[in-house]
Enzyme design. Structure first.
Site, PDB file in Angstrom:
ATOM      1  N   GLY A  71      34.500  42.386  45.466  1.00  0.00           N
ATOM      2  CA  GLY A  71      34.746  41.415  46.538  1.00  0.00           C
ATOM      3  C   GLY A  71      36.206  41.435  46.974  1.00  0.00           C
ATOM      4  O   GLY A  71      36.517  41.340  48.161  1.00  0.00           O
ATOM      5  N   THR A  72      37.096  41.577  46.011  1.00  0.00           N
ATOM      6  CA  THR A  72      38.527  41.578  46.338  1.00  0.00           C
ATOM      7  C   THR A  72      38.850  42.751  47.261  1.00  0.00           C
ATOM      8  O   THR A  72      39.573  42.596  48.258  1.00  0.00           O
ATOM      9  CB  THR A  72      39.365  41.663  45.037  1.00  0.00           C
ATOM     10  OG1 THR A  72      39.011  40.549  44.212  1.00  0.00           O
ATOM     11  CG2 THR A  72      40.848  41.653  45.317  1.00  0.00           C
ATOM     12  N   SER A 198      29.919  40.598  46.738  1.00  0.00           N
ATOM     13  CA  SER A 198      30.295  41.213  45.462  1.00  0.00           C
ATOM     14  C   SER A 198      29.088  41.277  44.540  1.00  0.00           C
ATOM     15  O   SER A 198      28.364  40.290  44.394  1.00  0.00           O
ATOM     16  CB  SER A 198      31.403  40.376  44.813  1.00  0.00           C
ATOM     17  OG  SER A 198      31.635  40.821  43.505  1.00  0.00           O
ATOM     18  N   CYS A 324      39.413  33.132  38.035  1.00  0.00           N
ATOM     19  CA  CYS A 324      40.556  34.032  38.142  1.00  0.00           C
ATOM     20  C   CYS A 324      41.857  33.334  37.791  1.00  0.00           C
ATOM     21  O   CYS A 324      42.848  33.995  37.549  1.00  0.00           O
ATOM     22  CB  CYS A 324      40.641  34.589  39.556  1.00  0.00           C
ATOM     23  SG  CYS A 324      39.102  35.304  40.062  1.00  0.00           S
TER      24      CYS A 324
HETATM   25  N1  PLP Z   1      35.723  35.697  46.766  1.00  0.00           N
HETATM   26  C1  PLP Z   1      35.139  34.692  46.108  1.00  0.00           C
HETATM   27  C2  PLP Z   1      34.712  33.478  46.875  1.00  0.00           C
HETATM   28  C3  PLP Z   1      34.928  34.771  44.731  1.00  0.00           C
HETATM   29  O1  PLP Z   1      34.344  33.765  44.086  1.00  0.00           O
HETATM   30  C4  PLP Z   1      35.353  35.937  44.051  1.00  0.00           C
HETATM   31  C5  PLP Z   1      35.223  36.025  42.571  1.00  0.00           C
HETATM   32  O2  PLP Z   1      35.310  35.033  41.865  1.00  0.00           O
HETATM   33  C6  PLP Z   1      35.939  36.976  44.789  1.00  0.00           C
HETATM   34  C7  PLP Z   1      36.105  36.826  46.142  1.00  0.00           C
HETATM   35  C8  PLP Z   1      36.396  38.234  44.120  1.00  0.00           C
HETATM   36  O3  PLP Z   1      35.297  39.063  43.869  1.00  0.00           O
HETATM   37  P1  PLP Z   1      35.446  40.277  42.808  1.00  0.00           P
HETATM   38  O4  PLP Z   1      35.515  39.635  41.464  1.00  0.00           O
HETATM   39  O5  PLP Z   1      34.209  41.095  43.002  1.00  0.00           O
HETATM   40  O6  PLP Z   1      36.674  40.995  43.169  1.00  0.00           O
END
Ligand code: PLP
Length: 399
Positions: A71-72, A198, A324
């Site tokens: 997702g990032t 993600s 995070c």
């Molecule tokens: N965006 C949101 C709303 C999330 O909750 C998260 C993860 O907690 C992310 C982005 C990041 O996703 P990834 O862990 O796959 O990088």
């Protein structure tokens, strides 16, 4: 020890059906999908199939789906991809409650000379759409507003937001990492230009994600390299995980009704019983515009971290604020943006369920959480002092 997992917004269990479809792609069908030979070519076909499965849950065209590592990365690719494609526009609009994958990127962009407008939220975590309309300017390259909040589960009125952005002639990206698989989406008739998802939030593995890019949107690749993903992302594909993500999307579509009713019923019971049995508790975020699986509760005069430790002793996995940011004692930027009182921000706990959660799990949390809160209130000097102060203020005010 029995584990009761109530931290599904942090990550989810990989569905057994997902593991099953992935396994042959490690040892049997390990060809490179870009290779000329049939051995690799058959893998490319499976990636196409996964792309179809992902586009099905989104109501999108497969050509609009790009696979990424998480997702990032999708969020970075969306924002950088639009900024690089429109270098004359240097303004970005976002919200104060985004996940760090957007929030910190926008802070970085602001330090690098871009102009960033951060929209605030009210006490229920909702945006003021007039403020949004005023914020979007001629030089706004992109508006990035999340679909659903990872900490509170609050869902933003994404289509209304998109209409405003479109009327103002800008491009709309939404981080839908917490929404995909939990609520129905249909991008065909949507105002969304780019959307992030993600894998590990919807029972696929960690390390795989996707970015929807609407046809016609000019996008500059974030990862520059080979010709993979139709020249939009360099790097040999993470084949097993992409195949797993496809299957996870197929399953999420199948179980969507379950998510909307069964998981929601469990969440509602959990929330109601805890509110009833733990005094000075409150729900953070809008009660109805909310994901069906999430509750964010604040227990005044106790520390969230202490609650988590005692829950952990019972085998209950929960989270305080964003996964995070765990490990740091910084209070949640989301709850602070909502104006949640200091004493409540510090005592906040997020419980997030999934289709694998059971009534027994919920009953177990209901049995153990309220006594933990009572115990912490008894032993916490911070709690006692604050309560004495509060009481004397009330007495002085004649309340
Ligand atoms: N965006 C949101 C709303 C999330 O909750 C998260 C993860 O907690 C992310 C982005 C990041 O996703 P990834 O862990 O796959 O990088």
């Amino acid at each position: 020890m029995r584990i009761v997992y109530a931290d599904n917004n942090a990550t989810t269990k990989v569905a057994p059906e997902v593991v099953e479809v992935m396994l042959p792609y490690f040892t049997e069908y390990y060809g490179n999908p870009s290779s000329m030979h049939t051995f690799g070519g058959q893998v490319a076909k499976k990636i196409d199939n996964a792309r179809q499965q992902v586009s099905d849950i989104l109501g999108a065209d497969p050509a609009e789906v790009l696979f990424t590592s998480c997702g990032t990365e999708s969020n970075n690719a969306a924002i950088w991809g639009i900024l690089r494609a429109n270098p004359q526009k240097r303004h970005i609009v976002t919200s104060r409650v985004e996940h760090p994958a957007v929030y910190n990127l926008c802070k970085y962009l602001a330090q690098s000379g871009y102009h960033v407008t951060e929209l605030g939220v009210d006490s229920k975590g909702m945006l003021d759409l007039n403020e949004l309309a005023d914020a979007v300017r001629e030089d706004t390259a992109i508006v990035s507003i999340m679909y659903a909040n990872n900490e509170t589960g609050v869902i933003f009125p994404i289509e209304e937001i998109g209409h405003i952005v479109k009327e103002k002639g800008s491009i709309f990206h939404t981080d839908a990492v917490q929404a995909v698989g939990k609520i129905p989406l249909n991008l065909e008739k949507s105002t969304i230009d780019l959307l992030t998802l993600s894998g590990h939030k919807l029972h696929a593995p960690k390390g795989v994600g996707a970015l929807f890019i609407r046809k016609g949107i000019t996008f500059s690749p974030f990862i520059v390299g080979g010709h993979q993903e139709r020249n939009r992302r360099g790097g040999t594909e993470n084949v097993p995980s992409i195949i797993g993500l496809g299957k996870a999307c197929e399953l999420a579509k199948k179980y969507m009704g379950e998510e909307q009713t069964g998981v929601k019923q469990l969440r509602d019971k959990l929330e109601d019983e805890i509110l009833k049995n733990a005094p000075d508790a409150r729900v953070n975020g809008h009660k109805t515009h909310r994901l069906p699986n999430t509750t964010n509760l604040s227990f005044e005069f106790v520390e969230g971290e202490a609650i988590l430790l005692l829950l952990n002793e019972k085998g209950i996995c929960a989270s305080s604020g964003s996964a995070c940011t765990s490990g740091s004692l910084e209070p949640s930027h989301v709850l602070r943006a909502m104006g949640v009182p200091f004493t409540a921000v510090h005592g906040s706990v997020r419980l997030s369920l999934s289709r694998y959660s059971t009534m027994e799990d919920v009953d177990f949390i209901i049995e153990h959480l309220p006594p933990i809160i009572r115990r912490l209130r008894e032993i916490s000097p911070y709690g006692r002092e604050t309560r004495v102060k509060e009481q004397s203020t009330r007495i002085q005010a004649g309340a």
